[in-house]
Motif scaffolding. Structure first.
Motif, PDB file in Angstrom:
ATOM      1  N   ALA A 164      50.986  51.323  40.206  1.00 22.82           N
ATOM      2  CA  ALA A 164      50.032  50.280  39.810  1.00 22.82           C
ATOM      3  C   ALA A 164      50.759  48.979  39.483  1.00 22.82           C
ATOM      4  O   ALA A 164      50.300  47.884  39.841  1.00 22.82           O
ATOM      5  N   GLY A 165      51.904  49.079  38.801  1.00 21.74           N
ATOM      6  CA  GLY A 165      52.691  47.888  38.500  1.00 21.74           C
ATOM      7  C   GLY A 165      53.200  47.223  39.768  1.00 21.74           C
ATOM      8  O   GLY A 165      53.219  45.989  39.878  1.00 21.74           O
ATOM      9  N   PHE A 166      53.606  48.017  40.731  1.00 23.21           N
ATOM     10  CA  PHE A 166      54.046  47.491  42.027  1.00 23.21           C
ATOM     11  C   PHE A 166      52.915  46.719  42.705  1.00 23.21           C
ATOM     12  O   PHE A 166      53.129  45.608  43.216  1.00 23.21           O
ATOM     13  N   LEU A 167      51.713  47.268  42.696  1.00 25.94           N
ATOM     14  CA  LEU A 167      50.575  46.606  43.351  1.00 25.94           C
ATOM     15  C   LEU A 167      50.233  45.282  42.671  1.00 25.94           C
ATOM     16  O   LEU A 167      49.916  44.296  43.340  1.00 25.94           O
ATOM     17  N   ARG A 168      50.335  45.258  41.357  1.00 24.60           N
ATOM     18  CA  ARG A 168      50.073  43.994  40.640  1.00 24.60           C
ATOM     19  C   ARG A 168      51.157  42.968  40.946  1.00 24.60           C
ATOM     20  O   ARG A 168      50.866  41.773  41.101  1.00 24.60           O
ATOM     21  N   GLU A 169      52.398  43.418  41.045  1.00 25.12           N
ATOM     22  CA  GLU A 169      53.495  42.491  41.303  1.00 25.12           C
ATOM     23  C   GLU A 169      53.444  41.947  42.738  1.00 25.12           C
ATOM     24  O   GLU A 169      53.814  40.797  42.978  1.00 25.12           O
ATOM     25  N   VAL A 170      52.994  42.767  43.693  1.00 24.56           N
ATOM     26  CA  VAL A 170      52.800  42.263  45.055  1.00 24.56           C
ATOM     27  C   VAL A 170      51.769  41.145  45.046  1.00 24.56           C
ATOM     28  O   VAL A 170      51.956  40.096  45.683  1.00 24.56           O
ATOM     29  N   GLU A 171      50.665  41.353  44.325  1.00 24.82           N
ATOM     30  CA  GLU A 171      49.648  40.301  44.232  1.00 24.82           C
ATOM     31  C   GLU A 171      50.249  39.012  43.660  1.00 24.82           C
ATOM     32  O   GLU A 171      50.001  37.912  44.184  1.00 24.82           O
ATOM     33  N   ALA A 172      51.042  39.131  42.612  1.00 26.44           N
ATOM     34  CA  ALA A 172      51.663  37.942  42.008  1.00 26.44           C
ATOM     35  C   ALA A 172      52.607  37.254  42.984  1.00 26.44           C
ATOM     36  O   ALA A 172      52.656  36.015  43.056  1.00 26.44           O
ATOM     37  N   ALA A 173      53.355  38.034  43.763  1.00 32.59           N
ATOM     38  CA  ALA A 173      54.281  37.449  44.727  1.00 32.59           C
ATOM     39  C   ALA A 173      53.541  36.743  45.857  1.00 32.59           C
ATOM     40  O   ALA A 173      53.984  35.692  46.345  1.00 32.59           O
ATOM     41  N   LEU A 174      52.428  37.304  46.280  1.00 30.34           N
ATOM     42  CA  LEU A 174      51.611  36.646  47.309  1.00 30.34           C
ATOM     43  C   LEU A 174      51.092  35.304  46.796  1.00 30.34           C
ATOM     44  O   LEU A 174      51.129  34.290  47.516  1.00 30.34           O
ATOM     45  N   ARG A 175      50.612  35.285  45.561  1.00 30.12           N
ATOM     46  CA  ARG A 175      50.112  34.034  44.969  1.00 30.12           C
ATOM     47  C   ARG A 175      51.242  33.001  44.867  1.00 30.12           C
ATOM     48  O   ARG A 175      51.033  31.808  45.158  1.00 30.12           O
ATOM     49  N   ALA A 176      52.416  33.449  44.446  1.00 29.63           N
ATOM     50  CA  ALA A 176      53.541  32.534  44.280  1.00 29.63           C
ATOM     51  C   ALA A 176      53.953  31.925  45.615  1.00 29.63           C
ATOM     52  O   ALA A 176      54.322  30.739  45.693  1.00 29.63           O
ATOM     53  N   THR A 177      53.900  32.713  46.667  1.00 31.47           N
ATOM     54  CA  THR A 177      54.276  32.216  47.996  1.00 31.47           C
ATOM     55  C   THR A 177      53.283  31.177  48.496  1.00 31.47           C
ATOM     56  O   THR A 177      53.671  30.142  49.061  1.00 31.47           O
ATOM     57  N   LEU A 178      52.009  31.425  48.275  1.00 31.46           N
ATOM     58  CA  LEU A 178      50.990  30.471  48.713  1.00 31.46           C
ATOM     59  C   LEU A 178      51.031  29.180  47.895  1.00 31.46           C
ATOM     60  O   LEU A 178      50.627  28.119  48.374  1.00 31.46           O
ATOM     61  N   ALA A 179      51.523  29.271  46.663  1.00 31.74           N
ATOM     62  CA  ALA A 179      51.542  28.099  45.782  1.00 31.74           C
ATOM     63  C   ALA A 179      52.809  27.265  45.923  1.00 31.74           C
ATOM     64  O   ALA A 179      52.891  26.167  45.363  1.00 31.74           O
ATOM     65  N   ASP A 180      53.794  27.758  46.664  1.00 31.90           N
ATOM     66  CA  ASP A 180      55.097  27.089  46.762  1.00 31.90           C
ATOM     67  C   ASP A 180      55.396  26.834  48.233  1.00 31.90           C
ATOM     68  O   ASP A 180      55.648  27.771  49.000  1.00 31.90           O
ATOM     69  N   GLU A 181      55.405  25.558  48.639  1.00 25.35           N
ATOM     70  CA  GLU A 181      55.599  25.222  50.047  1.00 25.35           C
ATOM     71  C   GLU A 181      56.958  25.678  50.560  1.00 25.35           C
ATOM     72  O   GLU A 181      57.105  26.061  51.727  1.00 25.35           O
ATOM     73  N   ALA A 182      57.977  25.637  49.703  1.00 28.89           N
ATOM     74  CA  ALA A 182      59.306  26.085  50.136  1.00 28.89           C
ATOM     75  C   ALA A 182      59.305  27.590  50.409  1.00 28.89           C
ATOM     76  O   ALA A 182      59.875  28.059  51.407  1.00 28.89           O
ATOM     77  N   LYS A 183      58.671  28.356  49.517  1.00 27.15           N
ATOM     78  CA  LYS A 183      58.558  29.801  49.741  1.00 27.15           C
ATOM     79  C   LYS A 183      57.776  30.075  51.025  1.00 27.15           C
ATOM     80  O   LYS A 183      58.144  30.937  51.833  1.00 27.15           O
TER      81      LYS A 183
END
Length: 576
Positions: A164-183
């Protein structure tokens, strides 16, 4: 094609492992051949929780390297997310890959070197399905025990994975990538067929947004005030929520507030009934149905339809579930044996003390936990089902399953596998049973193979054994119970009780009021005296037994023993 893959992959792995064993360790990519000799297992000298290892051993459990490695990455039909997305996603606040060994270890996934069926070196339990990646049962049923710098891998044992923690962290990483043009730019360039231009970034953005929408929806639907943490998941609750998602929508999800430990897999094909509640029979095609339900829970997709007639219904439901792989996996598990306490790594067993403990086991335990020979090819396991009021352990898991009523959704008015018409509400197991039965109907060859295997191994449906509730008028009454099983290999399955609410065997033999009310879970370091993972401190996760679903009460068998006798019984349990 699926049957060909099932046969060929173990052969390829066997050849690779044979070459690795014969060649010197300094040939080829660093660590690769050495990894193949040790079934490709990869350990870190240091990890975030202080549980590094510099040596690794496997125990003799009836499997060779080919069987282990196939099990670790066999495609069961899980389609969690695009393969390229997981491979190239970065961590939040870092340019490091999300799937780097150091990061995946934080979720207690078990790292691997690359092998022919795992070319990108993903952890145990990750498998590719076409252009998607998903989880397999190996992610939750392969464990590691560390002791003074040596890691012991144990196939079929309950993992410490925080899925469950892994699934939440994947969601956070997806959001971070969409919010950061360099990523986003780095991700777009790394993808297969990607590039550095705006079109590549736009395509990457569209793909990431679709994946994020799924993760956001899934995590929100499965939010609970009871956090599962390491080594536990409300698996049945989440499987039911997936069935609801397919038929009426995620907005009708139930709260998954009954975490359970991942069960042991050795001898699972030899049980008459499986699951903590003992509701699933292995007879006929039962094992295939149970495993198909597992794939639904780990993100296999099913396409249910509203069938008005039995003739229509025979067409079944399309799904991503690889039924032939599930049949092959069940037969492979039949050869898996429980692990023997490794005295070459852990402290030697005090045989005189264990002999005294054997007498106590006969007095206190054997009536529910039968003794079996782990190597007997004809061994059978008869589940002992005990009612909630008798065993006294946390009732949340059993009552959730017994009480849950869910919308029929698109199935309302459709014909059931029993020839009846569904109403507006169904029991949760009825809904899940529909998806499983209709998915099996689409795969008659695999069903036939499962039935033949069950008959060959003399698995027949028999009345449940033990002190469990029954009702002729309400079949859900019998679900308010838990199952006991033989304790061979029990030393390798902490924490204890069905919900992982007791950290060690020694603690389990204490009166409930004296068991730890709070304890840490997530460490791999092993305590060979109390028998369980080290559980002091405040991390990486703390189980609070006052939280709903986490009660550590009940199972007060052998709890009145004197401390010397308690130690003797624990010593004997190491020998099983």
């Amino acid at each position: 094609m699926a049957r060909w893959i099932v046969k060929v992959i173990p052969l390829v792995l066997s050849l690779a492992c044979s070459r690795g064993a014969a060649d010197s360790a300094d040939e080829g990519p660093p660590g690769l051949l050495e990894g193949l000799r040790e079934r490709s297992a990869r350990v870190l000298a240091h990890d975030a929780y202080g549980d590094g290892a510099t040596e690794l051993v496997y125990l003799e459990q009836g499997w060779g390297p080919a069987e282990t490695l196939w099990f670790y990455h066999a495609d069961q039909g899980s389609v969690l997310m695009p393969y390229d997305t997981l491979l190239h996603l970065e961590q939040v606040g870092s340019e490091q890959p999300f799937v780097s060994p150091e990061h995946m270890t934080r979720f207690r996934f078990l790292n691997q070197y690359a092998t022919p069926n795992n070319p990108d070196g993903l952890p145990v339990g990750f498998a590719r399905h076409d252009d998607q990646v998903g989880l397999t049962c190996a992610a939750c049923h392969t464990s590691q025990v560390n002791y003074r710098g040596t890691a012991i891998r144990i196939d079929g044992a309950p993992a410490l994975a925080d899925v469950a923690g892994f699934l939440r962290e994947v969601e956070a990483a997806l959001r971070a990538t969409l919010a950061d043009e360099a990523k986003l730019a780095r991700f777009a360039a790394a993808r297969t067929g990607g590039g550095a231009d705006e079109a590549a970034r736009a395509a990457a953005r569209t793909s990431l947004q679709a994946t994020l929408a799924w993760f956001s929806d899934y995590n929100a639907a499965n939010h609970s005030t009871t956090t599962e943490g390491f080594g536990r998941m409300d698996a049945i609750g989440r499987i039911i929520n997936q069935a609801i998602r397919f038929t009426s929508g995620a907005q009708n999800s139930l709260e998954p507030n009954a975490p359970t430990s991942y069960p042991l897999l050795w001898d699972a094909p030899r049980h008459d009934y499986v699951q903590w509640i003992g509701f699933a029979a292995n007879a006929e095609a039962g094992s295939l149905g149970r495993n198909a339900g597992e794939v639904i829970g780990v993100f296999g997709r099913v396409e249910p339809r509203h069938y008005e007639t039995e003739k229509e219904a025979r067409r079944g439901y399309e799904s991503t579930i690889d039924m032939n792989a599930l049949v092959a996996m069940e037969e492979s598990l039949r050869r898996l044996q429980s692990p023997v306490w490794p005295e070459e790594v852990l402290p030697a067993i005090d045989r005189a003390l264990a002999a005294r403990g054997a007498e106590l086991y006969e007095q206190q335990c054997v009536s529910c936990h039968a003794l079996i020979d782990r190597a007997d090819p004809d061994r059978r396991v008869v589940a002992q089902i005990t009612g909630l009021e008798v065993v006294g352990t946390d009732p949340t898991s059993a009552r959730n399953v017994a009480d849950a009523r869910v919308p029929a959704g698109m199935l309302e008015g459709a014909v059931s596998p029993q020839g009846e018409r569904y109403g507006a509400k169904l029991t949760a197991l009825t809904l899940l049973g529909d998806l499983v039965a209709r998915s099996l109907a689409k795969n008659p060859v695999a069903v036939g193979r499962a039935i033949v295997n069950a008959k060959r191994h003399e698995l027949v449906k028999t009345p449940k054994q033990g002190d469990h509730p029954r009702s002729d008028s309400d079949p859900t009454v019998s679900l308010q119970a838990y199952k006991a099983r033989p304790l061979n290999g029990i030393w390798a399955s902490s924490p204890y009780l069905h919900n992982g609410s007791v950290p060690t065997l020694h603690d389990l033999l204490l009166p409930a009021a004296q068991r730890p009310a709070r304890f840490a879970v997530g460490r791999w370091e092993f305590d060979p005296h109390k028998v369980g993972y080290v559980s002091d401190g405040e991390g990486p996760f703390v189980v609070d037994t006052a939280v709903k679903g986490n009660s550590n009460r009940g199972h007060e068998y052998g709890t009145q023993l004197a401390e010397d006798d308690r130690r003797a019984l624990v010593e004997y349990l190491k020998t099983l």
